[in-house]
Structures are given as C-alpha cells and as structure tokens.
Scaffold this motif. Sequence first.
Motif, PDB file in Angstrom:
ATOM      1  N   GLY A 116      -4.715 -65.633  23.881  1.00 18.05           N
ATOM      2  CA  GLY A 116      -4.963 -64.490  24.751  1.00 18.05           C
ATOM      3  C   GLY A 116      -5.157 -64.924  26.197  1.00 18.05           C
ATOM      4  N   TRP A 117      -4.974 -63.959  27.131  1.00 17.97           N
ATOM      5  CA  TRP A 117      -5.099 -64.339  28.537  1.00 17.97           C
ATOM      6  C   TRP A 117      -6.554 -64.687  28.860  1.00 17.97           C
ATOM      7  CZ3 TRP A 117      -7.433 -62.314  33.054  1.00 17.97           C
ATOM      8  CH2 TRP A 117      -8.142 -61.132  32.890  1.00 17.97           C
ATOM      9  N   THR A 118      -7.490 -64.276  27.973  1.00 16.62           N
ATOM     10  CA  THR A 118      -8.898 -64.586  28.187  1.00 16.62           C
ATOM     11  C   THR A 118      -9.289 -65.927  27.581  1.00 16.62           C
ATOM     12  OG1 THR A 118      -9.235 -63.259  26.231  1.00 16.62           O
ATOM     13  CG2 THR A 118      -9.668 -62.199  28.314  1.00 16.62           C
TER      14      THR A 118
ATOM     15  N   GLU B 249     -12.307 -60.072  39.576  1.00 13.53           N
ATOM     16  CA  GLU B 249     -10.876 -60.343  39.726  1.00 13.53           C
ATOM     17  C   GLU B 249     -10.048 -59.056  39.726  1.00 13.53           C
ATOM     18  OE1 GLU B 249      -8.808 -62.608  40.438  1.00 13.53           O
ATOM     19  OE2 GLU B 249      -6.916 -61.916  39.565  1.00 13.53           O
ATOM     20  N   VAL B 250     -10.401 -58.104  38.872  1.00 14.82           N
ATOM     21  CA  VAL B 250      -9.582 -56.889  38.885  1.00 14.82           C
ATOM     22  C   VAL B 250      -9.740 -56.166  40.220  1.00 14.82           C
ATOM     23  CG1 VAL B 250      -9.740 -56.685  36.374  1.00 14.82           C
ATOM     24  CG2 VAL B 250     -11.205 -55.260  37.804  1.00 14.82           C
ATOM     25  N   TYR B 251     -10.890 -56.329  40.862  1.00 15.48           N
ATOM     26  CA  TYR B 251     -11.041 -55.736  42.193  1.00 15.48           C
ATOM     27  C   TYR B 251     -10.397 -56.584  43.271  1.00 15.48           C
ATOM     28  CZ  TYR B 251     -13.355 -51.814  40.369  1.00 15.48           C
ATOM     29  OH  TYR B 251     -13.569 -50.664  39.684  1.00 15.48           O
TER      30      TYR B 251
ATOM     31  N   THR C 121     -10.698 -42.980  32.602  1.00 15.53           N
ATOM     32  CA  THR C 121     -10.812 -43.661  31.308  1.00 15.53           C
ATOM     33  C   THR C 121     -11.723 -44.878  31.431  1.00 15.53           C
ATOM     34  OG1 THR C 121      -8.764 -44.835  31.793  1.00 15.53           O
ATOM     35  CG2 THR C 121      -8.606 -42.884  30.409  1.00 15.53           C
ATOM     36  N   GLY C 122     -11.770 -45.475  32.636  1.00 18.04           N
ATOM     37  CA  GLY C 122     -12.706 -46.576  32.851  1.00 18.04           C
ATOM     38  C   GLY C 122     -14.141 -46.117  32.671  1.00 18.04           C
ATOM     39  N   VAL C 123     -14.439 -44.931  33.216  1.00 19.10           N
ATOM     40  CA  VAL C 123     -15.798 -44.420  33.072  1.00 19.10           C
ATOM     41  C   VAL C 123     -16.089 -44.116  31.606  1.00 19.10           C
ATOM     42  CG1 VAL C 123     -17.375 -42.576  33.728  1.00 19.10           C
ATOM     43  CG2 VAL C 123     -15.868 -43.573  35.428  1.00 19.10           C
TER      44      VAL C 123
ATOM     45  N   ALA D  26     -20.092 -45.641  23.293  1.00 18.73           N
ATOM     46  CA  ALA D  26     -18.725 -45.201  23.025  1.00 18.73           C
ATOM     47  C   ALA D  26     -17.779 -46.392  23.017  1.00 18.73           C
ATOM     48  CB  ALA D  26     -18.293 -44.171  24.059  1.00 18.73           C
ATOM     49  N   ASP D  27     -18.093 -47.380  23.843  1.00 19.35           N
ATOM     50  CA  ASP D  27     -17.191 -48.529  23.934  1.00 19.35           C
ATOM     51  C   ASP D  27     -17.087 -49.282  22.611  1.00 19.35           C
ATOM     52  OD1 ASP D  27     -15.498 -50.322  25.526  1.00 19.35           O
ATOM     53  OD2 ASP D  27     -17.077 -51.784  25.100  1.00 19.35           O
ATOM     54  N   TYR D  28     -18.120 -49.147  21.768  1.00 16.92           N
ATOM     55  CA  TYR D  28     -17.991 -49.784  20.453  1.00 16.92           C
ATOM     56  C   TYR D  28     -16.788 -49.229  19.706  1.00 16.92           C
ATOM     57  CZ  TYR D  28     -22.333 -52.481  20.443  1.00 16.92           C
ATOM     58  OH  TYR D  28     -23.296 -53.407  20.709  1.00 16.92           O
TER      59      TYR D  28
ATOM     60  N   TYR E 172     -13.974 -47.802  21.489  1.00 16.29           N
ATOM     61  CA  TYR E 172     -12.747 -48.050  22.268  1.00 16.29           C
ATOM     62  C   TYR E 172     -12.396 -49.531  22.366  1.00 16.29           C
ATOM     63  CZ  TYR E 172     -14.095 -43.487  24.242  1.00 16.29           C
ATOM     64  OH  TYR E 172     -14.469 -42.201  24.424  1.00 16.29           O
ATOM     65  N   HIS E 173     -13.435 -50.367  22.306  1.00 16.13           N
ATOM     66  CA  HIS E 173     -13.247 -51.777  22.648  1.00 16.13           C
ATOM     67  C   HIS E 173     -12.105 -52.398  21.852  1.00 16.13           C
ATOM     68  CE1 HIS E 173     -14.163 -55.726  24.065  1.00 16.13           C
ATOM     69  NE2 HIS E 173     -14.478 -56.179  22.880  1.00 16.13           N
ATOM     70  N   ASN E 174     -11.250 -53.129  22.584  1.00 14.63           N
ATOM     71  CA  ASN E 174     -10.122 -53.836  21.962  1.00 14.63           C
ATOM     72  C   ASN E 174      -9.199 -52.935  21.156  1.00 14.63           C
ATOM     73  OD1 ASN E 174     -10.694 -56.172  23.145  1.00 14.63           O
ATOM     74  ND2 ASN E 174     -11.457 -57.239  21.346  1.00 14.63           N
TER      75      ASN E 174
ATOM     76  N   ALA F 111      -4.345 -49.134  27.370  1.00 12.54           N
ATOM     77  CA  ALA F 111      -3.797 -48.101  28.252  1.00 12.54           C
ATOM     78  C   ALA F 111      -4.614 -48.014  29.534  1.00 12.54           C
ATOM     79  CB  ALA F 111      -3.782 -46.768  27.527  1.00 12.54           C
ATOM     80  N   HIS F 112      -5.954 -48.113  29.416  1.00 16.19           N
ATOM     81  CA  HIS F 112      -6.791 -48.047  30.619  1.00 16.19           C
ATOM     82  C   HIS F 112      -6.399 -49.114  31.628  1.00 16.19           C
ATOM     83  CE1 HIS F 112     -10.084 -48.757  33.396  1.00 16.19           C
ATOM     84  NE2 HIS F 112     -10.258 -49.951  32.881  1.00 16.19           N
ATOM     85  N   PHE F 113      -6.339 -50.355  31.183  1.00 17.22           N
ATOM     86  CA  PHE F 113      -6.163 -51.360  32.238  1.00 17.22           C
ATOM     87  C   PHE F 113      -4.729 -51.440  32.728  1.00 17.22           C
ATOM     88  CE2 PHE F 113      -6.204 -54.615  28.674  1.00 17.22           C
ATOM     89  CZ  PHE F 113      -4.973 -55.182  28.904  1.00 17.22           C
ATOM     90  N   HIS F 114      -3.784 -51.005  31.907  1.00 15.25           N
ATOM     91  CA  HIS F 114      -2.438 -50.931  32.471  1.00 15.25           C
ATOM     92  C   HIS F 114      -2.330 -49.803  33.489  1.00 15.25           C
ATOM     93  CE1 HIS F 114      -1.409 -53.617  29.123  1.00 15.25           C
ATOM     94  NE2 HIS F 114      -0.484 -54.042  29.961  1.00 15.25           N
ATOM     95  N   GLN F 115      -3.055 -48.737  33.215  1.00 16.39           N
ATOM     96  CA  GLN F 115      -3.036 -47.634  34.178  1.00 16.39           C
ATOM     97  C   GLN F 115      -3.575 -48.081  35.542  1.00 16.39           C
ATOM     98  OE1 GLN F 115      -3.446 -43.908  32.512  1.00 16.39           O
ATOM     99  NE2 GLN F 115      -2.336 -43.338  34.351  1.00 16.39           N
ATOM    100  N   THR F 116      -4.640 -48.881  35.533  1.00 15.67           N
ATOM    101  CA  THR F 116      -5.183 -49.344  36.816  1.00 15.67           C
ATOM    102  C   THR F 116      -4.338 -50.469  37.397  1.00 15.67           C
ATOM    103  OG1 THR F 116      -6.692 -50.690  35.509  1.00 15.67           O
ATOM    104  CG2 THR F 116      -7.569 -48.681  36.440  1.00 15.67           C
ATOM    105  N   LEU F 117      -3.870 -51.360  36.519  1.00 16.11           N
ATOM    106  CA  LEU F 117      -3.147 -52.517  37.054  1.00 16.11           C
ATOM    107  C   LEU F 117      -1.724 -52.164  37.466  1.00 16.11           C
ATOM    108  CD1 LEU F 117      -4.462 -55.327  34.729  1.00 16.11           C
ATOM    109  CD2 LEU F 117      -4.635 -55.286  37.197  1.00 16.11           C
ATOM    110  N   ILE F 118      -1.051 -51.346  36.682  1.00 16.84           N
ATOM    111  CA  ILE F 118       0.312 -50.959  37.081  1.00 16.84           C
ATOM    112  C   ILE F 118       0.242 -49.819  38.098  1.00 16.84           C
ATOM    113  CG2 ILE F 118       2.520 -50.062  36.312  1.00 16.84           C
ATOM    114  CD1 ILE F 118       2.099 -51.484  33.694  1.00 16.84           C
TER     115      ILE F 118
ATOM    116  N   THR G   3      -5.545 -51.342  16.949  1.00 17.78           N
ATOM    117  CA  THR G   3      -6.215 -52.355  17.758  1.00 17.78           C
ATOM    118  C   THR G   3      -5.202 -53.178  18.525  1.00 17.78           C
ATOM    119  OG1 THR G   3      -6.209 -53.736  15.812  1.00 17.78           O
ATOM    120  CG2 THR G   3      -8.250 -52.576  16.312  1.00 17.78           C
ATOM    121  N   ARG G   4      -5.679 -53.798  19.599  1.00 17.61           N
ATOM    122  CA  ARG G   4      -4.786 -54.611  20.429  1.00 17.61           C
ATOM    123  C   ARG G   4      -4.471 -55.927  19.707  1.00 17.61           C
ATOM    124  NH1 ARG G   4      -8.635 -56.970  25.315  1.00 17.61           N
ATOM    125  NH2 ARG G   4      -6.649 -57.561  26.199  1.00 17.61           N
ATOM    126  N   ARG G   5      -3.431 -56.623  20.187  1.00 17.34           N
ATOM    127  CA  ARG G   5      -3.080 -57.960  19.716  1.00 17.34           C
ATOM    128  C   ARG G   5      -2.746 -58.012  18.227  1.00 17.34           C
ATOM    129  NH1 ARG G   5      -7.640 -61.238  23.349  1.00 17.34           N
ATOM    130  NH2 ARG G   5      -6.601 -60.864  25.329  1.00 17.34           N
TER     131      ARG G   5
END
Lengths: 112, 654
Positions: free
Chosen positions: B168-170, B285-287, B396-398, B405-407, B409-411, B417-424, B479-481
């Motif tokens: 993973g990138w992390t 970094e995302v900022y 969606t970030g909020v 709730a993140d339990y 959404y997480h992974n 979709a959230h981070f692609h929306q912000t990054l793209i 789930t992702r990955r």
Amino acid sequence: MSMMEEKVPGHKGRAEDGKWPWMHIVGFVISIVLTLIALRLVLAHAMAPSGLFVTIMVLAVLQILVQLFFFMHILEGGGPRWHLWMLTLGFIFVFTIVAGSIWIMTFGAEAY
Amino acid sequence: MPDDTLNVSHFLVTGDPLIYGADVSIVVVSIAIVAVLTYYRKWGWLWREWLTTVDHKKIGIMYMIAALLMLFRGGVDALLMRMQLAFPNTRFLEAEHYNQIFTTHGTIMILFMAMPFIFAMMNIAVPLMIGARDVAFPYLNAISFWMFFFGAMLFNLSFVIGGSPDAGWTSYPPLAESDFNLGPGENYYLLALQISGIGSIATGINFFVTILKMRAPGMTLMRMPLFCWAILATSILIIFVFPVLTVALALLLIDRIAGAHFFTMLGGGNPMMYINMFWIWGHPEVYIVILPAFGIFSEVVATFSGKRIFGYASMVASLMAIAVISYFTWVHHFFTMGAGPGVNSFFALSTMIIAIPTGVKIFNWLATMYNGRVRVTVPMKWALGFIPNFAVGGATGVMLSVAPADYQYHNSYFLIAHFHQTLIGGVVFGMLAGMYYWWPKMFGFVLEERYANWGFWWFNIGFYVCFIPQYLLGFMGMTRRIYTYPTGMGWSTLNLISTIGAFMMGLGFLFIAAGIVYSIFYGERDTTGDPWNGRTLEWSVPSPAPHYNFARIPVVTSRDAWWTMKKERKQGVLPPGEDEIRPIHMPKNSGRPFILSLSFFVAGFGLVFHWYILTVIGFSAVAACLLLRSFDYDTDYYIPVDEIKKTEASYGRS
Ligand code: HEM
Ligand SMILES: [Cu+2]
C-alpha cells in the motif's frame, strides 16, 4: 536592482572574510560529544529505562540549542524576525508531535 | 534479516506478459530517445539547456513534464485495477499483482504526480509574480528537481527489476516489515521516498525564503497574489512535516535492512507508532497538495471574472488557519485503532474545524464571480468544475470525521471516493487549470480550445461516473484493496459503471495530451505576454519570459500590481522605476545537481539489494559533490546591458 544584488546567493566570495569558522567547529564538536554521551548511556544500560528516556530528551534539547546558537546564528541579522516566528511555530509543532504521540499511544491502554 | 542472495530470475521480474510488455516498451523508448538525440545532435543542447539549468522556469517545465508522465503511468495503473474490478470473479490480475498495482498507483499519484505538479506551478509562477529574477537558492532548486527525478526513477525501476512494493502507499508495518515482505519492493519504496523527500524539504525552504526575502520593492505581504500566499503556507507545512516522514521511513528501513525492532511487536516495538508518524506527515501532506490548487483557483477566478478577489484578507487568514489546523488532525486516519473517546473526540473536532476555512474560500470564489464579467475559458472551466466537486469532497470528509461513524466508513470504498474527490476534483483540476493558465507564459503559445474542452468534459463527467458509484459501494460494504469479489453481493453493476467512468477519464486525458501536441504546431502564438488580460506581474513580461525575467525590477504600488500598471498607463501615468537598464546578476548553470542526485540514486539502488559496495560508491560521490560545491567560488555572472537590450528588442520592447 540593488535589492537583487545582495540576494543572489554566492555573490560575495566566501573567501573574502577569510576567517577560520571557529563557531562551527566548536558547535560540531559539542554536538558529537552530546550524541556520544547518549549512545554510551543507552549501550551501557546506565539507568532504568525511564531515567534513560529523560536523560536522552535533555541531551536532545541541549543539542537543539547548540545548533541554534552555533550553526543558525539565532541572535544575528536585522529586519523582520521571521526566524523567531518559525521557531515558535516549530516549537508548537514539535510539542504536538511528542506530547500528542504519547497521549495517543497510551490513552485507554490501561483498559487492556 | 532478509536473505540477500538474489539470482537473475528474481532480479529481472519475469513470468508476466504485462511486465514483458513494459520491458519491451522501456527498451524501445530508450533506444528511440537516444537515436533522436544523436540524429539531431541534441546531446549538448540537452545538457546545456536542461540538465544543468538553474533557471526556475525551466525547472518548472521539467517538473511539469515529469508530472504529466507520472499521471499517465499512475492512470494506466488505475485502468488496470478498474478492468480487474469491472466484473466479479475476474482473473485478469492475480492478487499479488493487484497489490503491487494499487501500491504503485497511490505512491506515484501523491508523491510523483501531485508533488512535482505543485512544484512545477510554484517554480513557474512564484518568482514572476513577486517580481524576482529567480528563487532564493537556484542551485538548491536544481538539486531539488533532480532528487525528485531520480527518486521517481528508482521507484519506477522496481516494476521491471526486483518487483514493485505491495504494502500500500502507506506501507504499514507489520506487512511492510521483512518478516512478511522479503523482496526488494518495499526497499524501493522507502529509498525512493527518502531521496525525493530531501528534494521536497529543500523546495519548501527555498520558496519560504524566496517569498519572504525576494519580493520586488513595494510588494508588501498583503499585496502578494493569493497564489504566493498559498505557496507560503504549503512551504511552511513542507518544512515542518516532511522531516517526520523522513524519520518514520528511516526507522522502517533500519528495521528492514539492519534487523531492528522499532515497529515489530516481537522485539518490543509498536507498529502503530509508524502509523502515527506516517499520518503526522500524511494529513498535512494532503493540504500541501491542495493549498497550491486553492491558490491557482484564486488567480484564475479573479482574472476571468475581471475583478479583484473577494475577501482577500479572509482568504489569507483561511490559508494560514488551514496550514496550522491541518497539523492537529492526523488521528482521523486511524480512529479505528481505538485510542479511546478522549483522543478520538479531540481529533474528530479538529478535523471538522478545518472545513470552516475551506468553506470560507469557496464562498469567496463564488462572491468574486458574482456580478463579475465571467469569461469561461479553459482554465476557468476547470475552476468551475472544481467547486461542486470540492463541496462534495469536503462534505464526505466531514462525514468521515465523525469518529463513531468512521468505524463504518473506514477503509471502505466510501473513503476511496472521498479522497479521490478531493485529490482529483481538487488537486488535479487545480493543476490542470494552472497548466492551461500559465502555458502561454511557459511556451509562448496558448493551448488550443477544442481539444481542451473535449478533455475537460470527458474528464469531468467521467469523474462522477467513476466515483459516485464508489460512495454507494462503500455503503454496501465493499472494502478497499480487494482484488476481486464474488457475484451476488449486489456490487457488480456499480463496479461496471465505475470502470466505464474511469475509461471516460482516460479518454479525457488523451484529449488533453492530443491538444498539447496539436497546439505545439498550430497553437495561437502569444505576442503580447498578456493573453488573458491578467492582473499579476507574470503577465507584465514577454512570453516566454526572458531568462532574467525582468529587465527592470518593477515597483509595486498596489495589490494586483499589473492591473494597476495597465490602468495607470492608459491614463498616461508612467510607472515609477523606469530608469536605465543595468547589468543583471545571475547564477551560473551547473552539472553538479544532476550528478549529485544520480549518486544518490546509485547509493539507493545499492541499498535496495544490500549491495553495500555500490552504496559506498554512491555516497562517496555524494560527498565529493558537496565538497566540490563548498570550494566553488565561480557561481555567478553578470548579463551585460547590451545583451539585455538586444533580448528586450527581440520581444519588441525597450
Ligand atoms: C473538509 C476537508 C476534509 C475532511 C474533513 C477530511 C476528512 C478525512 C478523514 C476523516 C479521513 C479518514 C477516513 C478513514 O480512513 O476512515 C480522510 C481520508 C483521506 N483524505 Fe480527507 N478530508 C478532507 C479533505 C481532504 C483533502 C483536501 C484531501 C487531499 C487533497 C484529502 C485526502 C484524503 C486521503 C488521501 C485520505 C485517505 C488516505 C488513505 O487511507 O490512504 N482529504 N479524510
Ligand atoms: Cu487526513
């Protein structure tokens, strides 16, 4: 125009002032000594772990001060004191990292 | 400790048709490049004009080319993944191969696409905007670029030599530790990021100093274009957070190649500590990548609305607030570690607070357009496309920031979709807006509109087709990955739609690329230097800017300095400072940054395979380069007045 001239780095030949960089050498030696003390204490298990942590932290802070005075010339320079702003911010951030990490990693740990 | 005997069949990755294809294309492209350069006798030109340059404009162009190439490579990765996921039970990619692809995709997109793209934009625009002739440390700037370049090369090499990283990138331990990950892939990841990270820190310092120290007379901080403020904020973040990444990666590297136990449970280490440190860097970094995009939108929206930006001071304040607050939110990436209600509530709250300054900025852009005479040019289209995109991404970030709730959404694909929306929708849209906006300043011609419009619409619509289904898939438990999924989960249709959207975006990219090629031949030349009727100083010089930027350093009397100068000129007021041209002091080119970074590459490659002799050779060369620089007094020169006058006359200026 004249503003630019003093701002192009490397413009004043460094050989010009021709002095031996004593400050840097002294700072360099002190830094190495501080590091070696820390290494020695850890390798020799000289104290209980908590004592070691505190001692290394103190040595690290001393090292930061050495860097600031001997290498960064914290007291020199005119104009707006950007470096003080940055140092304050840096201090806040470093405090956040260290204290925050300790808090995050230990909070609720007693429950397990 | 890992076994460091590697035979040839491990060294060159074998057995996969995709990789043989890559081998062949690498060889073919290399031969083609060498042949073309030799045939046209361009080796000397390449070395003198590009490889040794310290000119911020050329460095910016090289960053941009690299970023576009990496966008292509990362995009191909993405399409491969979407092909694999288009239908249930697909056997197009094996699990291991899929892991490698999502790892390289993420790493490349953030570190070798987004980062160089923001560096490209800041190099191209910042010195021109503040009326400077270069950055504060031009030589260091060249080092930054080549460190990035060779870091990226090292990372991409893993694909054909030794195998790509797959954690993973992390790169979380314990998976990324040598116990679970024997091959050289993770070493590539760690060393490539380490090498390019040195370049990033240097760039942060360079632009911080440039912006504080090199502004033209009269350009007070509060008269700076907002893009410069954004870069100042980004630089501060880079300076303070990249060292944390450096430490985290270094400790993991020591674990891997020297058998230490910083992050292994067995030896008394703690893998969560890596995750903690990774996100201390990772959230800021995302900022780091989004703030420059915000800066670009501010310039584009003001220019094409024909108005000064609404709420300048609040824009500055929100940039700075974001820069500081983003430092206090990192735990939202591992709420599920379960640090407890105290920690999670604190970081949930700090995360939600970030949305406030972000919202302020959105309203200011809208207010700038309100009652303005909006010209919907290509850069403006990207800016307009960004606003709804980022509103959804922020919302969606909020949602994610609500720890309980993140339990859920997480992974999941909701997070994806959230981070692609912000990054793209944020970063990529922003960088493309900047590319279209400053292209004439870089190359002297405007990018053609028709192709660009097709590119914009395919990419923008494709984006929603690709990622809105992923929010839903997240809610449905995907789930992702994961590299495949069974039928009967109810995910199949949405996944197919998502893949179609991905290919629409790919088509959009091809239109953008085709438009660039077309414009090189037929693009409208920019003879004025000010094709957009701009407001800031970069539009006061000819396009492309002469290498000394300003024959005379401008004197600034207001915000939007060039706009004021144009108005005053119309009224017959001559700008102050129209005095004699004087010799201009400039830094000399140098081949050392290139050689220095190449040496780092050699040392890094040695470490990847535990070939320590190569490492020693590489680091000795690094030391030699540093020493030579210390004794180099011949670093600068003056451009004589005649030459400046000749250059200016060739642009039709005096
Ligand atoms: C209003 C602003 C934002 C808020 C409140 C927010 C909140 C969050 C939260 C809570 C997560 C973690 C979710 C999880 O792992 O379960 C997250 C993940 C992420 N966000 Fe954001 N975010 C915001 C803006 C951004 C921006 C501007 C970017 C990038 C330009 C971004 C990029 C990412 C990335 C890359 C991840 C996931 C990383 C990974 O796990 O691989 N976010 N965001
Ligand atoms: Cu975050």
